[in-house]
Scaffold this active site. Sequence first.
Site, PDB file in Angstrom:
ATOM      1  CG  ASP A   8      -8.938 -49.577  35.772  1.00  0.00           C
ATOM      2  OD1 ASP A   8      -7.137 -50.360  36.189  1.00  0.00           O
ATOM      3  OD2 ASP A   8      -9.516 -49.596  35.199  1.00  0.00           O
ATOM      4  CB  CYS A  66      -6.588 -48.248  33.963  1.00  0.00           C
ATOM      5  SG  CYS A  66      -6.250 -47.103  32.176  1.00  0.00           S
ATOM      6  N   GLY A  67      -5.884 -51.202  32.588  1.00  0.00           N
ATOM      7  CA  GLY A  67      -5.309 -51.720  31.648  1.00  0.00           C
ATOM      8  C   GLY A  67      -4.522 -51.170  30.977  1.00  0.00           C
ATOM      9  CB  THR A  68      -4.610 -49.645  27.912  1.00  0.00           C
ATOM     10  OG1 THR A  68      -5.725 -48.378  27.809  1.00  0.00           O
ATOM     11  CG2 THR A  68      -5.410 -51.059  27.387  1.00  0.00           C
ATOM     12  N   GLY A  69      -4.175 -48.264  29.835  1.00  0.00           N
ATOM     13  CA  GLY A  69      -3.721 -46.071  29.836  1.00  0.00           C
ATOM     14  C   GLY A  69      -4.250 -44.945  29.125  1.00  0.00           C
ATOM     15  CB  ILE A  70      -6.219 -45.453  26.753  1.00  0.00           C
ATOM     16  CG1 ILE A  70      -5.088 -45.926  25.762  1.00  0.00           C
ATOM     17  CG2 ILE A  70      -7.323 -44.770  25.651  1.00  0.00           C
ATOM     18  CD1 ILE A  70      -5.221 -47.069  24.193  1.00  0.00           C
ATOM     19  N   GLY A  71      -8.028 -44.908  29.324  1.00  0.00           N
ATOM     20  CA  GLY A  71      -9.371 -45.003  29.504  1.00  0.00           C
ATOM     21  C   GLY A  71      -9.196 -43.395  31.029  1.00  0.00           C
ATOM     22  CG  HIS A  99       8.364 -31.344  22.896  1.00  0.00           C
ATOM     23  ND1 HIS A  99       7.887 -31.989  22.060  1.00  0.00           N
ATOM     24  CD2 HIS A  99       9.463 -30.928  22.813  1.00  0.00           C
ATOM     25  CE1 HIS A  99       9.367 -32.271  21.454  1.00  0.00           C
ATOM     26  NE2 HIS A  99      10.327 -31.286  22.307  1.00  0.00           N
ATOM     27  CG  ASN A 100       3.201 -32.495  25.079  1.00  0.00           C
ATOM     28  OD1 ASN A 100       3.583 -33.088  24.679  1.00  0.00           O
ATOM     29  ND2 ASN A 100       2.597 -31.638  23.445  1.00  0.00           N
ATOM     30  NE  ARG A 110      -5.893 -56.665  32.624  1.00  0.00           N
ATOM     31  CZ  ARG A 110      -7.355 -55.786  32.386  1.00  0.00           C
ATOM     32  NH1 ARG A 110      -7.998 -55.288  31.641  1.00  0.00           N
ATOM     33  NH2 ARG A 110      -8.273 -56.231  33.308  1.00  0.00           N
ATOM     34  NE  ARG A 133       9.947 -26.018  18.201  1.00  0.00           N
ATOM     35  CZ  ARG A 133      11.354 -26.456  19.158  1.00  0.00           C
ATOM     36  NH1 ARG A 133      12.034 -26.182  19.713  1.00  0.00           N
ATOM     37  NH2 ARG A 133      11.320 -28.209  18.637  1.00  0.00           N
ATOM     38  CG  HIS A 134       8.428 -27.020  22.855  1.00  0.00           C
ATOM     39  ND1 HIS A 134       7.833 -27.702  21.806  1.00  0.00           N
ATOM     40  CD2 HIS A 134       8.617 -27.020  22.683  1.00  0.00           C
ATOM     41  CE1 HIS A 134       8.908 -27.976  22.092  1.00  0.00           C
ATOM     42  NE2 HIS A 134       9.578 -28.224  22.125  1.00  0.00           N
ATOM     43  NE  ARG A 137       4.639 -25.875  18.503  1.00  0.00           N
ATOM     44  CZ  ARG A 137       6.049 -26.212  18.152  1.00  0.00           C
ATOM     45  NH1 ARG A 137       6.420 -26.665  18.814  1.00  0.00           N
ATOM     46  NH2 ARG A 137       6.341 -25.215  17.322  1.00  0.00           N
TER      47      ARG A 137
END
Length: 147
Positions: A8, A66-71, A99-100, A110, A133-134, A137
């Site tokens: 963004d 993005c600014g934080t990566g969270i959105g 692991h994921n 930012r 084991r992952h 999960r």
Amino acid sequence: MRVAIASDHGGFDQKGEIARYMQDELACEVTDLGPDTGDSVDYPDFAAKVAHAVANGEADYGVLICGTGIGMALSADKVPGVRASSITSVPFAELFRQHNNGNVVCLSGRFVDVEDNEAIVKAFLTTDFEGGRHERRVAKIMELDEE
């Protein structure tokens, strides 16, 4: 390796540099899904483009900024088949893959400088899923897509 990238306005300044880094240093085939300018845009629109490219097999991995990566992470993770997370360090990138079996990394444009984000992307793209084991999960995580 095919990688879809988007941002963004908060990540636009780093997007071009990270795309070039993946092409030149990591020999990735990179598809830039936008935006084309640093004007204000809605991050869910661009997260969806990358997430769908990964989920549909058009790209092996995705990179969102993005600014934080969270959105971006919240948005991309809504697409079935995507495992996205906001990652701010190399050890987290490695663990996210090990692991994921993460397939979309979301970066902060930012709060993390471009050199650190390049190191995160390198770790993300070069670290293998450990399985074992992952696997159980990750399968449980993917079952949540069915709900």
